[in-house]
Design a protein around this motif. Structure first.
Motif, PDB file in Angstrom:
ATOM      1  N   GLN A 289      48.790  -2.833 -10.065  1.00  0.00           N
ATOM      2  CA  GLN A 289      47.748  -3.559  -9.559  1.00  0.00           C
ATOM      3  C   GLN A 289      46.911  -3.785 -10.633  1.00  0.00           C
ATOM      4  OE1 GLN A 289      45.716  -2.595  -6.150  1.00  0.00           O
ATOM      5  NE2 GLN A 289      44.255  -4.214  -6.533  1.00  0.00           N
ATOM      6  N   VAL A 290      46.437  -5.011 -11.359  1.00  0.00           N
ATOM      7  CA  VAL A 290      45.633  -5.113 -12.389  1.00  0.00           C
ATOM      8  C   VAL A 290      44.116  -5.095 -11.890  1.00  0.00           C
ATOM      9  CG1 VAL A 290      44.951  -6.850 -14.281  1.00  0.00           C
ATOM     10  CG2 VAL A 290      47.108  -6.519 -13.649  1.00  0.00           C
ATOM     11  N   GLN A 291      43.497  -4.434 -12.815  1.00  0.00           N
ATOM     12  CA  GLN A 291      41.747  -4.382 -12.407  1.00  0.00           C
ATOM     13  C   GLN A 291      41.213  -4.568 -13.900  1.00  0.00           C
ATOM     14  OE1 GLN A 291      41.395  -0.625 -10.126  1.00  0.00           O
ATOM     15  NE2 GLN A 291      40.255  -1.929  -8.744  1.00  0.00           N
ATOM     16  N   LEU A 292      39.944  -5.340 -13.652  1.00  0.00           N
ATOM     17  CA  LEU A 292      39.176  -5.389 -15.033  1.00  0.00           C
ATOM     18  C   LEU A 292      37.891  -4.811 -14.449  1.00  0.00           C
ATOM     19  CD1 LEU A 292      40.151  -9.136 -15.922  1.00  0.00           C
ATOM     20  CD2 LEU A 292      41.194  -7.023 -16.624  1.00  0.00           C
ATOM     21  N   VAL A 293      37.416  -3.967 -15.236  1.00  0.00           N
ATOM     22  CA  VAL A 293      35.870  -3.123 -14.804  1.00  0.00           C
ATOM     23  C   VAL A 293      35.046  -3.288 -16.253  1.00  0.00           C
ATOM     24  CG1 VAL A 293      34.896  -1.141 -14.073  1.00  0.00           C
ATOM     25  CG2 VAL A 293      37.196  -1.660 -13.457  1.00  0.00           C
ATOM     26  N   GLU A 294      33.979  -4.221 -15.828  1.00  0.00           N
ATOM     27  CA  GLU A 294      33.094  -4.595 -16.783  1.00  0.00           C
ATOM     28  C   GLU A 294      31.949  -3.472 -16.925  1.00  0.00           C
ATOM     29  OE1 GLU A 294      33.794  -8.687 -15.217  1.00  0.00           O
ATOM     30  OE2 GLU A 294      33.422  -6.816 -14.368  1.00  0.00           O
ATOM     31  N   SER A 295      31.298  -3.266 -17.816  1.00  0.00           N
ATOM     32  CA  SER A 295      30.292  -2.439 -18.272  1.00  0.00           C
ATOM     33  C   SER A 295      29.394  -2.722 -19.459  1.00  0.00           C
ATOM     34  CB  SER A 295      30.855  -0.601 -18.474  1.00  0.00           C
ATOM     35  OG  SER A 295      31.320  -0.597 -19.444  1.00  0.00           O
ATOM     36  N   GLY A 296      27.984  -1.873 -19.293  1.00  0.00           N
ATOM     37  CA  GLY A 296      27.171  -2.030 -20.620  1.00  0.00           C
ATOM     38  C   GLY A 296      26.162  -3.200 -20.510  1.00  0.00           C
ATOM     39  N   GLY A 297      26.243  -3.852 -19.339  1.00  0.00           N
ATOM     40  CA  GLY A 297      24.930  -4.582 -19.087  1.00  0.00           C
ATOM     41  C   GLY A 297      23.826  -4.118 -19.256  1.00  0.00           C
ATOM     42  N   GLY A 298      22.602  -4.623 -19.000  1.00  0.00           N
ATOM     43  CA  GLY A 298      21.341  -4.158 -19.030  1.00  0.00           C
ATOM     44  C   GLY A 298      20.021  -4.878 -19.269  1.00  0.00           C
ATOM     45  N   LEU A 299      19.114  -4.274 -19.574  1.00  0.00           N
ATOM     46  CA  LEU A 299      17.898  -5.100 -20.049  1.00  0.00           C
ATOM     47  C   LEU A 299      17.670  -5.028 -21.504  1.00  0.00           C
ATOM     48  CD1 LEU A 299      15.038  -6.765 -19.061  1.00  0.00           C
ATOM     49  CD2 LEU A 299      14.127  -4.231 -18.903  1.00  0.00           C
ATOM     50  N   VAL A 300      17.488  -6.072 -22.147  1.00  0.00           N
ATOM     51  CA  VAL A 300      17.135  -6.041 -23.547  1.00  0.00           C
ATOM     52  C   VAL A 300      16.031  -7.199 -23.776  1.00  0.00           C
ATOM     53  CG1 VAL A 300      19.021  -7.691 -24.149  1.00  0.00           C
ATOM     54  CG2 VAL A 300      18.264  -6.116 -26.026  1.00  0.00           C
ATOM     55  N   GLN A 301      15.313  -6.807 -24.992  1.00  0.00           N
ATOM     56  CA  GLN A 301      14.281  -7.682 -25.450  1.00  0.00           C
ATOM     57  C   GLN A 301      14.955  -8.800 -26.134  1.00  0.00           C
ATOM     58  OE1 GLN A 301      11.301  -5.301 -27.624  1.00  0.00           O
ATOM     59  NE2 GLN A 301      10.044  -5.258 -25.988  1.00  0.00           N
ATOM     60  N   ALA A 302      14.326  -9.827 -26.201  1.00  0.00           N
ATOM     61  CA  ALA A 302      14.724 -11.094 -27.160  1.00  0.00           C
ATOM     62  C   ALA A 302      15.052 -10.716 -28.439  1.00  0.00           C
ATOM     63  CB  ALA A 302      13.696 -12.319 -26.860  1.00  0.00           C
ATOM     64  N   GLY A 303      16.216 -11.191 -29.238  1.00  0.00           N
ATOM     65  CA  GLY A 303      16.267 -10.776 -30.351  1.00  0.00           C
ATOM     66  C   GLY A 303      17.276  -9.695 -30.756  1.00  0.00           C
ATOM     67  N   GLY A 304      17.363  -9.146 -29.521  1.00  0.00           N
ATOM     68  CA  GLY A 304      18.285  -7.754 -29.758  1.00  0.00           C
ATOM     69  C   GLY A 304      19.664  -7.971 -29.518  1.00  0.00           C
ATOM     70  N   SER A 305      20.423  -6.814 -29.201  1.00  0.00           N
ATOM     71  CA  SER A 305      21.723  -6.994 -29.336  1.00  0.00           C
ATOM     72  C   SER A 305      22.410  -6.234 -28.294  1.00  0.00           C
ATOM     73  CB  SER A 305      22.705  -6.598 -30.610  1.00  0.00           C
ATOM     74  OG  SER A 305      22.238  -7.312 -31.550  1.00  0.00           O
ATOM     75  N   LEU A 306      23.438  -6.421 -27.772  1.00  0.00           N
ATOM     76  CA  LEU A 306      24.018  -5.623 -26.516  1.00  0.00           C
ATOM     77  C   LEU A 306      25.694  -5.865 -26.538  1.00  0.00           C
ATOM     78  CD1 LEU A 306      22.936  -4.154 -24.184  1.00  0.00           C
ATOM     79  CD2 LEU A 306      23.253  -5.990 -22.885  1.00  0.00           C
ATOM     80  N   THR A 307      26.508  -4.877 -26.180  1.00  0.00           N
ATOM     81  CA  THR A 307      27.902  -4.968 -26.326  1.00  0.00           C
ATOM     82  C   THR A 307      28.366  -4.591 -24.927  1.00  0.00           C
ATOM     83  OG1 THR A 307      28.056  -4.211 -28.620  1.00  0.00           O
ATOM     84  CG2 THR A 307      30.028  -4.000 -27.134  1.00  0.00           C
ATOM     85  N   LEU A 308      29.040  -5.576 -24.270  1.00  0.00           N
ATOM     86  CA  LEU A 308      29.730  -5.363 -22.961  1.00  0.00           C
ATOM     87  C   LEU A 308      31.182  -4.950 -23.214  1.00  0.00           C
ATOM     88  CD1 LEU A 308      28.440  -8.629 -21.292  1.00  0.00           C
ATOM     89  CD2 LEU A 308      27.330  -6.377 -21.485  1.00  0.00           C
ATOM     90  N   SER A 309      31.677  -4.188 -22.107  1.00  0.00           N
ATOM     91  CA  SER A 309      33.098  -3.883 -22.413  1.00  0.00           C
ATOM     92  C   SER A 309      33.807  -4.195 -20.942  1.00  0.00           C
ATOM     93  CB  SER A 309      33.018  -2.147 -22.307  1.00  0.00           C
ATOM     94  OG  SER A 309      32.489  -1.830 -23.737  1.00  0.00           O
TER      95      SER A 309
END
Length: 114
Positions: free
Chosen positions: A1-21
């Protein structure tokens, strides 16, 4: 069974960076068209960026998708974030030749403060 599980979200200030997985379970990451979508409150879901089945990385503007084959994970690097990037972000996958994305993760919230 295939599953996709995201992580890495959150709160960030404008101009910042974020990486989701997006961790993929049940099959190998390679050879699979994939994409990141997002849905903001009261708006339709929209595609952020997709990657063709045989590409390792794709960049469009402030966003970069990359495949980490060792971890069987798809990442989304987001730079210079804006408040309008606030949304729930989903990863998705489909078999080659499919017209619609068949597999979806549960989503991860990204909030960009001004």
């Amino acid at each position: 069974q295939v599953q996709l599980v995201e992580s890495g979200g959150g709160l960030v200030q404008a101009g910042g960076s974020l990486t989701l997985s997006c961790a993929v379970f049940g099959r190998t990451l390679s050879g699979w068209p994939m994409a990141w979508f997002r849905q903001a409150p009261k708006k339709d879901r929209e595609i952020v960026l997709d990657i063709i089945w045989n590409a390792g990385t794709t960049t469009k503007g402030r966003f970069t998708i990359s495949r980490d084959y060792a971890k069987n994970t798809l990442t989304l690097q987001m730079n210079s974030l804006k408040p309008e990037d606030t949304a729930v972000y989903y990863c998705a996958a489909k078999t080659i030749g499919a017209t619609e994305y068949e597999y979806w993760g549960q989503g991860t919230q990204v909030t960009v403060s001004s």
